[in-house]
Design a protein around this motif. Structure first.
Motif, PDB file in Angstrom:
ATOM      1  N   TRP A  84       0.545  -0.800  -0.395  1.00  0.00           N
ATOM      2  CA  TRP A  84      -0.002  -0.198   0.367  1.00  0.00           C
ATOM      3  C   TRP A  84       0.934   1.367  -0.076  1.00  0.00           C
ATOM      4  CZ3 TRP A  84       0.017   3.676   3.943  1.00  0.00           C
ATOM      5  CH2 TRP A  84       0.160   2.976   4.878  1.00  0.00           C
TER       6      TRP A  84
ATOM      7  N   PHE B 204      -4.655  -0.040  -2.570  1.00  0.00           N
ATOM      8  CA  PHE B 204      -5.046   1.177  -2.702  1.00  0.00           C
ATOM      9  C   PHE B 204      -5.180   2.053  -4.059  1.00  0.00           C
ATOM     10  CE2 PHE B 204      -4.389   1.245   2.540  1.00  0.00           C
ATOM     11  CZ  PHE B 204      -5.588   0.726   2.147  1.00  0.00           C
TER      12      PHE B 204
ATOM     13  N   VAL C 179      -9.362   4.821   2.194  1.00  0.00           N
ATOM     14  CA  VAL C 179      -8.129   4.389   1.591  1.00  0.00           C
ATOM     15  C   VAL C 179      -6.638   5.957   2.921  1.00  0.00           C
ATOM     16  CG1 VAL C 179      -7.796   3.770  -0.965  1.00  0.00           C
ATOM     17  CG2 VAL C 179      -7.581   6.415  -0.407  1.00  0.00           C
TER      18      VAL C 179
END
Length: 303
Positions: free
Chosen positions: A89, A212, A228
């Motif tokens: 991420w 994300f 996110v």
């Protein structure tokens, strides 16, 4: 002697006396086992062996100078290598920005970025090649020391969405709207589901994306809303996203880790310093944006 041509000039160059130069030459000849110079009248002339020895000595001296320059470059963070393992991420927003900032300040350092999952830490440690781990705080290992920073999560919507006028979004406002979610094993997924369950709102998840960044991309095409981390949202806002705070607060904890059983390199320490500065800038910008948006909404509200 060979460089200056005479013993007098050699003594002057070395700030010593001619007898001292003669003694140095005699001592060196005894050590190497052959004559370096022979006399031609009052002059000392290098022997063929002396010329060959001088050529090798000059090469060695140049090597020493190069080693000194390398040491200075390493000390000043202009040379070396850095291997950073990071969770997925971070790869689409924060890490590129951090690496760009670091690389511009230290162009001589070669940086290697390796994607890693929380369950891969032990395997990576066995290789003993990673300098810094950038992971969520659920990852841990007895040989890793962790410096943790909380990263808030935000709601992303298409730019033209009616809820863009809201200062803060919550489960009730998002009721019935399609949700673009990260994978179930993402550390944020359970928090989002719990927030909606506690509010008594059914979460209508229609798509699960691997990262994300993909969530943000799908949202920008009008496929729903996403929750996110603020770092990725900030980086991908140019896709055409509206970014709003979400209540109740949900967050990820970003852990910057290094091994405790070995010294942290100068390059790694500089990278961690750059990370702290950037995290601070992200938090400062996030707080300013929230304050400005709330102020804007309050100004439009009827008195």
């Amino acid at each position: 002697m060979i460089a200056t041509g005479t013993m007098t000039r050699a003594a002057e160059a070395m700030s010593t006396s001619q007898p001292a130069i003669s003694a140095m030459i005699a001592a060196l000849e005894r050590e190497v086992g052959f004559k370096l110079f022979f006399r031609r009248g009052s002059a000392l002339v290098p022997t063929p062996e002396g010329m060959a020895f001088d050529a090798q000595a000059q090469t060695a001296l140049l090597g020493i100078e190069r080693v000194k320059r390398v040491a200075v470059d390493i000390r000043n963070r202009r040379r070396g290598g850095l291997r950073v393992a990071a969770c997925s991420w971070l790869g689409s927003g924060y890490l590129p920005e951090l690496v760009t900032s670091f690389a511009r300040a230290h162009p001589g350092i070669e940086i290697q970025i390796c994607p890693i999952g929380s369950t891969d830490v032990s395997a990576a440690l066995l290789e003993e090649t990673t300098d810094i781990w950038m992971l969520d705080a659920s990852a841990s290992h007895p040989l890793l020391e962790s410096e943790e920073h909380v990263v808030s999560c935000v709601c992303v919507l298409p730019q033209s969405h009616p809820l863009a006028e809201s200062a803060v979004l919550n489960p009730d406002l998002l009721r019935g709207i399609a949700h673009v979610a990260p994978p179930r094993d993402n550390p944020l997924a359970a928090q989002v589901e719990e927030a909606f369950a506690c509010a008594g709102v059914r979460l209508r998840t229609t798509i699960r994306a691997e990262s994300f960044a993909t969530v943000c991309s799908l949202v920008s095409f009008g496929l729903g809303f996403g929750l996110v981390d603020e770092i990725t949202a900030r980086h991908l806002k140019p896709l055409g996203l509206t970014i709003r705070p979400f209540a109740p607060t949900i967050a990820l904890t970003l852990a910057a880790m290094h091994r405790t059983d070995r010294q942290v390199s100068i390059a790694a320490r500089s990278f961690l310093d750059a990370h702290r500065r950037l995290i601070g800038a992200v938090h400062a910008e996030s707080g300013q944006v929230v304050a400005e948006k709330i102020g804007s909404v309050q100004a439009r509200a009827p008195s």
